[in-house]
Scaffold this motif. Structure first.
Motif, PDB file in Angstrom:
ATOM      1  N   ILE A 180       0.849  -1.183   0.000  1.00 57.83           N
ATOM      2  CA  ILE A 180       0.000   0.000   0.000  1.00 57.83           C
ATOM      3  C   ILE A 180       0.884   1.232   0.000  1.00 57.83           C
ATOM      4  N   PRO A 181       0.421   2.335  -0.585  1.00 57.68           N
ATOM      5  CA  PRO A 181       1.245   3.550  -0.622  1.00 57.68           C
ATOM      6  C   PRO A 181       1.448   4.130   0.772  1.00 57.68           C
ATOM      7  N   SER A 182       2.529   4.884   0.940  1.00 53.53           N
ATOM      8  CA  SER A 182       2.792   5.530   2.226  1.00 53.53           C
ATOM      9  C   SER A 182       1.704   6.562   2.512  1.00 53.53           C
ATOM     10  N   HIS A 183       1.425   6.762   3.799  1.00 57.31           N
ATOM     11  CA  HIS A 183       0.345   7.675   4.159  1.00 57.31           C
ATOM     12  C   HIS A 183       0.904   8.904   4.873  1.00 57.31           C
ATOM     13  N   ASP A 184      -0.002   9.794   5.246  1.00 54.72           N
ATOM     14  CA  ASP A 184       0.399  11.071   5.827  1.00 54.72           C
ATOM     15  C   ASP A 184       1.206  10.901   7.103  1.00 54.72           C
ATOM     16  N   ARG A 185       0.876   9.891   7.910  1.00 59.26           N
ATOM     17  CA  ARG A 185       1.597   9.651   9.160  1.00 59.26           C
ATOM     18  C   ARG A 185       3.081   9.432   8.888  1.00 59.26           C
ATOM     19  N   LEU A 186       3.381   8.631   7.875  1.00 55.21           N
ATOM     20  CA  LEU A 186       4.768   8.354   7.530  1.00 55.21           C
ATOM     21  C   LEU A 186       5.457   9.608   7.015  1.00 55.21           C
ATOM     22  N   ARG A 187       4.809  10.346   6.155  1.00 54.60           N
ATOM     23  CA  ARG A 187       5.402  11.570   5.615  1.00 54.60           C
ATOM     24  C   ARG A 187       5.664  12.599   6.711  1.00 54.60           C
ATOM     25  N   ASN A 188       4.764  12.706   7.641  1.00 54.78           N
ATOM     26  CA  ASN A 188       4.949  13.645   8.749  1.00 54.78           C
ATOM     27  C   ASN A 188       6.130  13.251   9.632  1.00 54.78           C
ATOM     28  N   LEU A 189       6.257  11.945   9.869  1.00 57.07           N
ATOM     29  CA  LEU A 189       7.378  11.465  10.682  1.00 57.07           C
ATOM     30  C   LEU A 189       8.703  11.685   9.963  1.00 57.07           C
ATOM     31  N   GLU A 190       8.730  11.469   8.664  1.00 57.89           N
ATOM     32  CA  GLU A 190       9.959  11.678   7.892  1.00 57.89           C
ATOM     33  C   GLU A 190      10.363  13.148   7.910  1.00 57.89           C
ATOM     34  N   GLU A 191       9.394  14.032   7.825  1.00 59.46           N
ATOM     35  CA  GLU A 191       9.687  15.456   7.886  1.00 59.46           C
ATOM     36  C   GLU A 191      10.209  15.842   9.272  1.00 59.46           C
ATOM     37  N   LYS A 192       9.601  15.291  10.302  1.00 55.69           N
ATOM     38  CA  LYS A 192      10.050  15.553  11.673  1.00 55.69           C
ATOM     39  C   LYS A 192      11.469  15.043  11.876  1.00 55.69           C
ATOM     40  N   LEU A 193      11.762  13.860  11.328  1.00 51.73           N
ATOM     41  CA  LEU A 193      13.096  13.283  11.437  1.00 51.73           C
ATOM     42  C   LEU A 193      14.122  14.169  10.735  1.00 51.73           C
ATOM     43  N   ARG A 194      13.771  14.662   9.560  1.00 46.42           N
ATOM     44  CA  ARG A 194      14.707  15.502   8.814  1.00 46.42           C
ATOM     45  C   ARG A 194      15.056  16.766   9.593  1.00 46.42           C
ATOM     46  N   HIS A 195      14.082  17.386  10.188  1.00 44.57           N
ATOM     47  CA  HIS A 195      14.337  18.596  10.972  1.00 44.57           C
ATOM     48  C   HIS A 195      15.208  18.296  12.191  1.00 44.57           C
ATOM     49  N   LEU A 196      14.947  17.159  12.837  1.00 42.13           N
ATOM     50  CA  LEU A 196      15.749  16.784  13.998  1.00 42.13           C
ATOM     51  C   LEU A 196      17.188  16.483  13.596  1.00 42.13           C
ATOM     52  N   GLN A 197      17.371  15.808  12.460  1.00 41.63           N
ATOM     53  CA  GLN A 197      18.715  15.520  11.964  1.00 41.63           C
ATOM     54  C   GLN A 197      19.462  16.816  11.642  1.00 41.63           C
ATOM     55  N   GLU A 198      18.782  17.744  11.008  1.00 44.32           N
ATOM     56  CA  GLU A 198      19.417  19.025  10.693  1.00 44.32           C
ATOM     57  C   GLU A 198      19.850  19.746  11.967  1.00 44.32           C
ATOM     58  N   GLU A 199      19.012  19.669  12.971  1.00 40.57           N
ATOM     59  CA  GLU A 199      19.325  20.321  14.240  1.00 40.57           C
ATOM     60  C   GLU A 199      20.549  19.696  14.900  1.00 40.57           C
ATOM     61  N   ILE A 200      20.643  18.365  14.832  1.00 43.02           N
ATOM     62  CA  ILE A 200      21.748  17.656  15.489  1.00 43.02           C
ATOM     63  C   ILE A 200      23.044  17.768  14.695  1.00 43.02           C
ATOM     64  N   PHE A 201      22.978  17.489  13.396  1.00 40.57           N
ATOM     65  CA  PHE A 201      24.203  17.322  12.611  1.00 40.57           C
ATOM     66  C   PHE A 201      24.762  18.613  12.022  1.00 40.57           C
ATOM     67  N   SER A 202      24.040  19.699  12.143  1.00 44.58           N
ATOM     68  CA  SER A 202      24.574  20.964  11.634  1.00 44.58           C
ATOM     69  C   SER A 202      25.377  21.709  12.686  1.00 44.58           C
ATOM     70  N   HIS A 203      25.414  21.194  13.906  1.00 44.79           N
ATOM     71  CA  HIS A 203      26.151  21.875  14.979  1.00 44.79           C
ATOM     72  C   HIS A 203      27.035  20.889  15.758  1.00 44.79           C
ATOM     73  N   LEU A 204      27.694  20.006  15.046  1.00 41.39           N
ATOM     74  CA  LEU A 204      28.547  19.018  15.706  1.00 41.39           C
ATOM     75  C   LEU A 204      29.827  19.666  16.227  1.00 41.39           C
ATOM     76  N   THR A 205      30.247  19.246  17.402  1.00 39.64           N
ATOM     77  CA  THR A 205      31.537  19.679  17.940  1.00 39.64           C
ATOM     78  C   THR A 205      32.643  18.867  17.277  1.00 39.64           C
ATOM     79  N   ALA A 206      33.883  19.286  17.465  1.00 42.53           N
ATOM     80  CA  ALA A 206      35.021  18.551  16.901  1.00 42.53           C
ATOM     81  C   ALA A 206      35.075  17.129  17.455  1.00 42.53           C
TER      82      ALA A 206
END
Length: 319
Positions: A31-57
C-alpha cells in the motif's frame, strides 16, 4: 536502519524505528505511504538538521570512527569496475590493513590504494583495525611506482588511527617506510588524488596522503595525533579528548579553512552511513571532475604545482 547510535544520535532512535516499521508495513501490504509516515519523515529531517549541523570537533571524531561508516572496500566495490587486488611488498609479506590494485573508472584505468579497517569484529582484527605495518606502506609504494610506469592516475582513500606502533613494525622500519612514501609521492609523475573517508591519523595517514588534490568527507578527521593521545601528553589525562579535539583543528571545515586540504565532500544528512549510495554518487562526481582537470596538466607542471601546494602550508616567521 542504523545499527549503532552514538550518544548524541540517540534522540533519533524512536523516530527512525517507527518510520522503519511503517515502511515495512507498507511494503508487506503493498500500500502507498500515508500522511503519518510523511509527517514522521519530515520531523526526522528537521531533527537531523538540528543535530548534525552543529557538531563539535569531538562529535565529528566520533562520526569518523562510526562502526557503521562505509569502509574503503565499500567505495571500491561501488565506484570502480574490474578491480584486481594486488598483494605483497616483494620484501617481507602482505599487509591486509592496506588494500590496493588496478581498476576502471568511467572508462579510465587507474590505481587505487586504501586503508581498510574492517566491517565487523573478525575483520577488524584481521585488518589490524586499519593500522598498517611497514609492508603495507611498501606495498602502497610499489603500486604507486607501477601506476607511474604505466601512466595511470592514483587515488588513495585514508582511514586509519595511525601506523601500527608495535615492536615488530618498528624493527622492520616503520618510520623509514613512511618517510620513503612521503618523498616518493612528491615525485610521482602522474596525477594523485587523496580522500580522507574516515579517520586520518598522523604519519600513518600522511604516508598515502601526498597528492595533487587532498579531499575530506564532511564528517572525517585528519590530525597529527588523536584527541586522546594529545590529551594524554598535554594533561596526562586521555579522558580530556573532547577538549583536545577542539584545539587540534582536525575537522574538514577547519582544515579547508587552514589550506591543508583542497575540498570538503558533503555527506548525506546524518553521515555517510545513513545513505551509502548517495555518498558514492557524490564521490563519483567529485572524482570524475578532478581527474578531468588533472589529466590536462603536463607531468612537469604537475610536479611543480604539487611541490608549491605543500610548501606554502603553515606560517613562517623569519627572525
Amino acid at each position: 536502519m542504523v545499527r549503532h547510535y552514538l550518544d548524541f544520535e540517540k534522540p533519533l532512535i524512536e523516530l527512525e524505528t517507527e518510520i522503519e516499521q511503517l515502511r515495512r508495513y507498507s511494503r508487506e501490504r503493498q500500500i502507498p505511504s500515508h500522511d503519518r509516515l510523511r509527517n514522521l519523515e519530515e520531523k526526522l529531517r528537521h531533527l537531523q538538521e538540528e543535530i548534525f549541523s552543529h557538531l563539535t570537533a569531538w562529535q565529528v571524531t566520533q562520526m569518523a570512527r562510526h562502526i557503521d561508516r562505509p569502509k574503503a572496500s565499500h567505495y571500491i566495490g561501488a565506484l570502480f569496475e574490474n578491480f584486481i587486488e594486488l598483494h605483497g611488498d616483494r620484501t617481507y609479506g602482505d599487509d591486509p590493513a592496506v588494500i590496493g590494485g588496478v581498476c576502471e573508472f568511467r572508462k579510465r584505468s587507474l590505481v587505487v590504494i586504501a586503508h581498510q579497517k574492517g566491517r565487523d569484529a573478525k575483520e577488524m582484527v584481521s585488518r589490524n583495525f586499519g593500522m598498517p605495518h611497514p609492508e603495507g606502506y611498501r606495498k602502497a609504494l610499489r603500486l604507486m611506482k607501477m601506476a607511474e610506469l604505466f601512466q595511470k592516475p592514483i587515488l588513495t582513500m585514508i582511514d586509519t588511527p595511525g601506523a601500527y606502533p608495535g615492536v615488530g613494525a618498528e624493527e622492520r622500519g616503520q618510520a623509514e617506510a613512511i618517510a620513503r612514501n612521503l618523498k616518493m609521492m612528491m615525485m610521482l609523475r602522474t596525477p594523485v588524488i587523496c580522500i580522507v573517508i574516515g579517520e586520518g591519523g598522523s604519519g600513518g595517514a600522511l604516508a598515502i596522503g601526498i597528492g595533487d588534490r587532498v579531499l575530506m568527507l564532511e564528517h572525517s578527521v585528519y590530525s597529527v595525533i588523536s584527541p586522546e593521545g594529545c590529551a594524554a601528553i598535554l594533561w596526562k589525562d586521555g579522558g580530556k579528548g573532547k577538549v583536545a579535539a577542539e584545539s587540534l583543528k582536525l575537522t574538514a571545515r577547519d582544515l579547508v579553512h587552514l589550506g591543508v586540504i583542497d575540498e570538503v565532500v558533503p555527506e548525506p544528512l546524518g553521515g555517510a552511513h545513513r545513505d551509502p549510495q548517495k555518498m558514492v554518487e557524490s564521490l563519483r562526481k567529485v572524482i570524475e571532475r578532478i581527474l578531468t582537470d588533472l589529466e590536462k596538466i603536463p607531468p612537469e607542471q604537475l610536479l611543480n604545482l604539487r611541490y608549491e601546494k605543500f610548501r606554502k602550508m603553515g606560517a613562517f616567521i623569519e627572525g
